[in-house]
Design a protein around this motif. Structure first.
Motif, PDB file in Angstrom:
ATOM      1  N   PRO A 126     -36.266  25.809 -65.126  1.00 27.72           N
ATOM      2  CA  PRO A 126     -35.037  26.594 -65.006  1.00 27.72           C
ATOM      3  C   PRO A 126     -34.049  26.257 -66.111  1.00 27.72           C
ATOM      4  N   LEU A 127     -33.320  27.258 -66.569  1.00 27.17           N
ATOM      5  CA  LEU A 127     -32.335  27.051 -67.630  1.00 27.17           C
ATOM      6  C   LEU A 127     -30.914  27.260 -67.124  1.00 27.17           C
ATOM      7  N   CYS A 128     -30.620  28.431 -66.584  1.00 16.67           N
ATOM      8  CA  CYS A 128     -29.280  28.666 -66.068  1.00 16.67           C
ATOM      9  C   CYS A 128     -29.274  29.925 -65.211  1.00 16.67           C
ATOM     10  N   GLN A 129     -28.138  30.162 -64.553  1.00 14.82           N
ATOM     11  CA  GLN A 129     -27.949  31.377 -63.773  1.00 14.82           C
ATOM     12  C   GLN A 129     -26.666  32.055 -64.232  1.00 14.82           C
ATOM     13  N   LEU A 130     -26.773  33.361 -64.498  1.00 11.31           N
ATOM     14  CA  LEU A 130     -25.638  34.159 -64.948  1.00 11.31           C
ATOM     15  C   LEU A 130     -25.531  35.371 -64.037  1.00 11.31           C
ATOM     16  N   ASP A 131     -24.348  35.547 -63.439  1.00 11.25           N
ATOM     17  CA  ASP A 131     -24.205  36.568 -62.420  1.00 11.25           C
ATOM     18  C   ASP A 131     -25.289  36.313 -61.366  1.00 11.25           C
ATOM     19  N   GLN A 132     -26.134  37.284 -61.070  1.00 15.92           N
ATOM     20  CA  GLN A 132     -27.197  37.075 -60.088  1.00 15.92           C
ATOM     21  C   GLN A 132     -28.562  36.847 -60.745  1.00 15.92           C
ATOM     22  N   ALA A 133     -28.582  36.677 -62.052  1.00 17.65           N
ATOM     23  CA  ALA A 133     -29.848  36.538 -62.776  1.00 17.65           C
ATOM     24  C   ALA A 133     -30.119  35.080 -63.110  1.00 17.65           C
ATOM     25  N   SER A 134     -31.320  34.614 -62.785  1.00 15.92           N
ATOM     26  CA  SER A 134     -31.746  33.262 -63.141  1.00 15.92           C
ATOM     27  C   SER A 134     -32.655  33.325 -64.354  1.00 15.92           C
TER      28      SER A 134
END
Length: 373
Positions: A198-206
């Protein structure tokens, strides 16, 4: 929760490189079937994973703007360092030890912080888009040699070939058999969610990194990917990764960058699920073989319709000889960057096949219409 960056919200958190649209069109380059991990997250803003980090890119008439999201625990940066050193990033937990539920728990995306402008980021961007290649000069040369190219050049400006990570490019293109771009995108995304870090989550997108060769080669991968809808491709993915590790080693794929084109292509063809077209795509889009011209029925149609190519007209399928002859025809016409020129002609063909007027622009075209280049 962190959000996808938008240039209009404030340019101070962005960095830019001088780059006119005649040298790079993000919409055409990122959505035409070279890479399957970029999404338009706001109008004219493209977000994807590159070099183990998540980026949002956009452009103005004379600049390429970029925003990099960094992980607080630096796992993405560590992956990038190991990739550049030729060492595969090892996923902490192998697939057989991770249930579906466990994956969701143990790979919760970490918080992100704003990336700082670094020479490394700029170099990554320049390398990925091969900005050292002067595209305007190439368009001029191709147009002088080819009246058909000259007619479409002003419409499809700025189409560049990406220089992708060879592992990501190869295993993404193994997924392209009998497929279209939107479905391939979904498969590649599920592959990364299941086996990538995993890298990051932005809004609802992982966002996840692309899986390492070691993760792809695990014995449990085929069954896992079949459950995810990969069908017969699941076996090709697992067996190709295992064959590379068992027979060649971690650095083999990147080492093919220094091999002659035909040698690299033939080496790739020894892998399960890798035919001539897939091998040519990988050579062109990740192994520095600019003369590689991927041939399929669409390219054959272009050769016959637009260039009066008559060899093999009685054949019903593309043989190895016909593949070689068509490629040699375009290499003679377009020169050492023939694969780049072909990508422009392919975009024109696919848009025509969709019965879409070019003035609509690529954003108006559903990716159901496209096959990978």
């Amino acid at each position: 929760m962190a959000k996808h960056a938008v240039l209009s919200s404030g340019a101070k958190m962005w960095r830019c490189l001088p780059c006119v649209k005649s040298e790079l069109r993000l919409d055409l380059t990122l959505a035409c079937g070279q890479s399957f991990r970029w999404r338009e997250t706001a109008e004219g803003h493209w977000t994807g994973v590159m070099g183990g980090r998540v980026w949002t890119l956009t452009q103005t008439d004379d600049s390429l703007w970029y925003h990099v999201y960094k992980n607080q625990d630096n796992r993405g940066e560590e992956c990038d360092r190991k990739r550049k050193a030729g060492v595969a990033f090892q996923v902490e937990n192998k697939p057989e030890k991770r249930s579906r539920v466990a994956v969701k728990e143990e790979e919760k995306p970490v918080a992100v912080t704003i990336g700082q402008d670094t020479e490394e980021e700029e170099e990554t961007l320049r390398d990925y888009f091969q900005l050292n290649v002067k595209l305007v000069d190439l368009y001029r040369e191709w147009g002088a040699a080819d009246p058909h190219f000259r007619r479409i050049a002003d419409i499809f400006t700025g189409v560049r070939m990406l220089r992708q990570d060879p592992t990501e490019c190869l295993f993404s293109f193994i997924c392209t058999s009998n497929n279209h771009i939107s479905r391939i995108q979904g498969m590649v995304e599920r592959l990364c969610q299941t086996l990538g870090a995993p890298l990051c989550q932005l809004d609802q997108a992982s966002y996840y990194n692309f899986p390492s060769l070691s993760a792809l080669a695990d014995n449990s991968v085929e069954a896992c990917l079949r459950d995810l809808g990969f069908g017969y491709r699941a076996r090709f993915l697992q067996q190709s990764a295992k064959q590379i590790l068992d027979t060649h080693g971690l650095q083999w794929l990147e080492g093919l960058r220094s091999a002659p084109y035909l040698q690299a292509r033939d080496a790739l063809r020894t892998l399960p699920g890798v035919g001539t077209k897939v091998a040519d795509c990988v050579c062109l889009m990740s192994l520095d073989k600019a003369a590689a011209v991927p041939i399929d029925t669409h390219v054959w149609q272009i050769a016959k319709r637009d260039y009066n190519y008559t060899s093999g007209t009685a054949q019903k399928s593309i043989t190895d000889k016909l593949h070689r002859d068509i490629g040699d025809f375009f290499r003679k016409l377009w020169g050492p960057y023939a694969g780049w020129a072909q990508s422009v002609s392919v975009i024109d063909e696919y848009l025509s096949a969709c019965f879409c007027h070019v003035s609509y622009g690529l954003s108006a075209i559903t990716t159901e219409c496209f096959h990978p280049l």
